[in-house]
Design a protein around this motif. Structure first.
Motif, short mmCIF file in Angstrom:
data_model
loop_
_atom_site.label_atom_id
_atom_site.label_comp_id
_atom_site.label_asym_id
_atom_site.label_seq_id
_atom_site.Cartn_x
_atom_site.Cartn_y
_atom_site.Cartn_z
N ASP A 1 0.91 -1.08 0.00
CA ASP A 1 0.21 -0.11 0.16
C ASP A 1 0.65 1.22 0.20
N LEU A 2 2.19 0.91 0.03
CA LEU A 2 3.00 2.40 0.08
C LEU A 2 2.98 3.06 -1.30
N ALA A 3 3.01 2.47 -2.48
CA ALA A 3 2.83 3.13 -3.58
C ALA A 3 1.80 4.02 -3.69
N GLY A 4 2.00 5.29 -4.13
CA GLY A 4 0.99 6.35 -4.30
C GLY A 4 0.65 7.07 -3.04
N LEU A 5 1.42 6.75 -2.07
CA LEU A 5 1.22 7.87 -0.90
C LEU A 5 2.01 8.85 -0.99
N GLU A 6 1.70 9.96 -0.56
CA GLU A 6 2.27 11.20 -0.68
C GLU A 6 2.96 11.71 0.77
N PHE A 7 4.17 11.43 0.58
CA PHE A 7 5.12 11.68 2.01
C PHE A 7 5.46 12.89 1.89
N LYS A 8 5.67 13.77 3.17
CA LYS A 8 5.78 15.17 3.31
C LYS A 8 7.10 15.09 4.32
N THR A 9 7.73 16.17 4.13
CA THR A 9 8.92 16.25 5.06
C THR A 9 9.02 17.56 6.01
N GLU A 10 8.04 18.31 5.88
CA GLU A 10 7.95 19.24 6.73
C GLU A 10 7.73 18.94 8.24
N VAL A 11 8.31 19.68 9.09
CA VAL A 11 8.19 19.64 10.34
C VAL A 11 6.90 19.24 11.07
N ASP A 12 5.72 19.94 10.48
CA ASP A 12 4.51 19.76 11.14
C ASP A 12 3.68 18.67 10.00
N ALA A 13 4.24 17.80 9.32
CA ALA A 13 3.63 16.67 8.78
C ALA A 13 2.58 16.03 9.54
N ILE A 14 2.91 15.80 10.59
CA ILE A 14 1.78 15.22 11.48
C ILE A 14 1.02 16.22 12.17
N GLY A 15 1.95 17.17 12.93
CA GLY A 15 1.43 18.36 13.68
C GLY A 15 0.07 18.21 14.68
N GLU A 16 -0.91 18.60 14.38
CA GLU A 16 -2.00 18.53 15.03
C GLU A 16 -3.06 17.66 14.24
N ASN A 17 -2.77 17.23 13.26
CA ASN A 17 -3.52 16.42 12.40
C ASN A 17 -4.07 15.10 12.73
N TRP A 18 -3.74 14.81 13.86
CA TRP A 18 -3.92 13.57 14.60
C TRP A 18 -5.34 13.81 15.80
N ARG A 19 -5.63 15.08 15.71
CA ARG A 19 -6.67 15.39 17.02
C ARG A 19 -7.38 16.63 16.21
N SER A 20 -8.48 16.69 16.85
CA SER A 20 -9.31 17.86 16.52
C SER A 20 -8.97 19.11 17.59
N GLY A 21 -9.17 20.35 17.29
CA GLY A 21 -8.66 21.44 17.99
C GLY A 21 -9.40 21.62 19.26
N GLY A 22 -10.59 21.36 19.43
CA GLY A 22 -11.46 21.81 20.47
C GLY A 22 -11.77 23.34 20.43
N GLY A 23 -12.37 23.73 21.61
CA GLY A 23 -12.57 25.45 21.58
C GLY A 23 -12.91 25.93 22.85
#
Length: 137
Positions: A68-90
């Motif tokens: 399944d690795l083929a076709g994935l878009e890999f990123k190298t930015e420091v925030d590639a995961i960042g907060e994208n694993w959670r919603s921010g709340g308010g």
């Protein structure tokens, strides 16, 4: 007693880091930048590490394999995961875990791992105590 102690890991001896991240947010014009601190932020080592996000609707974490690795878009930015694993709340709600995604990490040695966050807080609701699972692909 023995002088300065280095607490920072060597630049190629880590892949991801969980903690707090600060960036400048612009509030609409020149000179209106304010520092904003993100809690529960995951940074990526820019020295040879890359990350792709996979939505569970595409491929389930348990089913994901090297084919399944083929076709994935890999990123190298420091925030590639960042907060994208959670919603921010308010103001009236806390942040919450996003369970519809996981991440594929390629380390500096070319190894692939899949990483899924399973908890945002401790069982008592305390932030700063996430849980996750990972497997080498």
């Amino acid at each position: 007693d023995k002088g300065e102690v280095s607490v920072e890991p060597e630049k190629d001896k880590w892949d991801i880091m969980y903690g707090t991240y600060t960036e400048l947010l612009n509030l609409g014009g020149p000179g209106l930048d304010i520092p904003y601190g993100f809690k529960d932020f995951v940074t990526v080592n820019r020295t040879g590490v890359s990350v792709a996000m996979v939505l569970e609707e595409t491929t389930a974490y348990t089913d994901f394999s090297s084919s399944d690795l083929a076709g994935l878009e890999f990123k190298t930015e420091v925030d590639a995961i960042g907060e994208n694993w959670r919603s921010g709340g308010g103001p009236n709600s806390g942040p919450s875990l996003l369970t519809d995604r996981f991440f594929v990490i390629q380390d500096g040695d070319g190894n692939y791992f899949k990483l899924r966050f399973t908890r945002l807080t401790s069982t008592e609701g305390e932030r700063g105590k996430p849980e996750f699972t990972f497997d080498r692909i």
